[in-house]
Write a protein that holds these residues in place. Sequence first.
Motif, PDB file in Angstrom:
ATOM      1  N   ASP A  79       0.830  -1.261  -0.022  1.00 55.40           N
ATOM      2  CA  ASP A  79       0.062   0.053   0.017  1.00 55.40           C
ATOM      3  C   ASP A  79       0.841   1.411   0.043  1.00 55.40           C
ATOM      4  O   ASP A  79       0.564   2.147  -0.761  1.00 55.40           O
ATOM      5  N   ILE A  80       1.909   1.384   0.808  1.00 57.51           N
ATOM      6  CA  ILE A  80       3.006   2.121   0.901  1.00 57.51           C
ATOM      7  C   ILE A  80       3.278   2.799  -0.533  1.00 57.51           C
ATOM      8  O   ILE A  80       3.737   3.735  -0.923  1.00 57.51           O
ATOM      9  N   LYS A  81       3.950   1.538  -1.091  1.00 59.62           N
ATOM     10  CA  LYS A  81       4.602   1.427  -2.496  1.00 59.62           C
ATOM     11  C   LYS A  81       3.728   1.975  -3.272  1.00 59.62           C
ATOM     12  O   LYS A  81       3.975   2.963  -4.304  1.00 59.62           O
ATOM     13  N   THR A  82       2.522   1.692  -3.420  1.00 61.34           N
ATOM     14  CA  THR A  82       1.449   2.265  -4.463  1.00 61.34           C
ATOM     15  C   THR A  82       1.437   3.771  -4.152  1.00 61.34           C
ATOM     16  O   THR A  82       1.080   4.381  -5.267  1.00 61.34           O
ATOM     17  N   ARG A  83       0.925   4.158  -2.717  1.00 65.65           N
ATOM     18  CA  ARG A  83       0.784   5.481  -2.686  1.00 65.65           C
ATOM     19  C   ARG A  83       2.249   6.409  -2.988  1.00 65.65           C
ATOM     20  O   ARG A  83       1.942   7.542  -3.640  1.00 65.65           O
ATOM     21  N   ALA A  84       3.485   5.810  -2.856  1.00 66.80           N
ATOM     22  CA  ALA A  84       4.362   6.678  -3.278  1.00 66.80           C
ATOM     23  C   ALA A  84       4.508   6.649  -4.771  1.00 66.80           C
ATOM     24  O   ALA A  84       4.975   7.653  -5.335  1.00 66.80           O
ATOM     25  N   GLU A  85       4.163   5.568  -5.496  1.00 67.23           N
ATOM     26  CA  GLU A  85       4.043   5.728  -7.053  1.00 67.23           C
ATOM     27  C   GLU A  85       3.128   6.804  -7.344  1.00 67.23           C
ATOM     28  O   GLU A  85       3.463   7.598  -8.414  1.00 67.23           O
ATOM     29  N   LYS A  86       2.042   6.703  -6.710  1.00 67.24           N
ATOM     30  CA  LYS A  86       0.774   7.750  -7.109  1.00 67.24           C
ATOM     31  C   LYS A  86       1.430   9.082  -7.042  1.00 67.24           C
ATOM     32  O   LYS A  86       1.131  10.098  -7.791  1.00 67.24           O
ATOM     33  N   SER A  87       2.063   9.281  -5.552  1.00 69.00           N
ATOM     34  CA  SER A  87       2.530  10.727  -5.374  1.00 69.00           C
ATOM     35  C   SER A  87       3.791  11.047  -6.346  1.00 69.00           C
ATOM     36  O   SER A  87       3.713  12.209  -6.692  1.00 69.00           O
ATOM     37  N   GLU A  88       4.534  10.123  -6.875  1.00 63.60           N
ATOM     38  CA  GLU A  88       5.354  10.404  -7.656  1.00 63.60           C
ATOM     39  C   GLU A  88       4.870  10.780  -8.985  1.00 63.60           C
ATOM     40  O   GLU A  88       5.586  11.729  -9.770  1.00 63.60           O
ATOM     41  N   GLU A  89       4.045  10.144  -9.546  1.00 61.01           N
ATOM     42  CA  GLU A  89       3.284  10.404 -10.928  1.00 61.01           C
ATOM     43  C   GLU A  89       2.610  11.993 -10.704  1.00 61.01           C
ATOM     44  O   GLU A  89       2.433  12.669 -11.807  1.00 61.01           O
ATOM     45  N   MET A  90       2.117  12.268  -9.576  1.00 57.20           N
ATOM     46  CA  MET A  90       1.220  13.472  -9.477  1.00 57.20           C
ATOM     47  C   MET A  90       2.508  14.747  -9.298  1.00 57.20           C
ATOM     48  O   MET A  90       2.222  15.966 -10.017  1.00 57.20           O
ATOM     49  N   ARG A  91       3.696  14.350  -8.975  1.00 58.15           N
ATOM     50  CA  ARG A  91       4.744  15.419  -9.054  1.00 58.15           C
ATOM     51  C   ARG A  91       5.180  15.937 -10.638  1.00 58.15           C
ATOM     52  O   ARG A  91       5.649  16.862 -10.970  1.00 58.15           O
ATOM     53  N   TYR A  92       4.763  15.056 -11.526  1.00 57.52           N
ATOM     54  CA  TYR A  92       5.425  15.458 -12.888  1.00 57.52           C
ATOM     55  C   TYR A  92       4.256  15.335 -13.691  1.00 57.52           C
ATOM     56  O   TYR A  92       3.602  15.642 -14.412  1.00 57.52           O
TER      57      TYR A  92
END
Length: 131
Positions: free
Chosen positions: A118-131
Amino acid sequence: MATFDEEEDYLEAEDEHLNDIVSFSSDVQFAIDQILISDDPLDKPDFNAVDYINTLFPTEQSLVNIDDVVNNIRGKIRSLDGEIRDVVREQKTAGEDGKESLQQAQTAIQDLFTRIKDIKTRAEKSEEMRY
């Protein structure tokens, strides 16, 4: 009918046979002796049934006390049976406790895996939102 000497020879042969079956290296026997300290001749690795009986009944006259000796031995057997039952119960309980602990550990690992995912999924989503 066998004579006393024939029976004694048979018992000695049986005793030697049992010693061949159940024998430990000197290191193992030493470790056993250190853990299970006992003065009981029945616990000795070189126990000889004929010698033991001869110490209980050294003369024919001593056979008068055979009922007392048999009752004492029966008491020891009952006591040992009780100890064996207690140990078996403890082992069963320990096994059940071990299974329960293993199940709890497996559940905790699955929960941890789910949280990490779950943490990995959130981190990936957060990373996508940055770009």
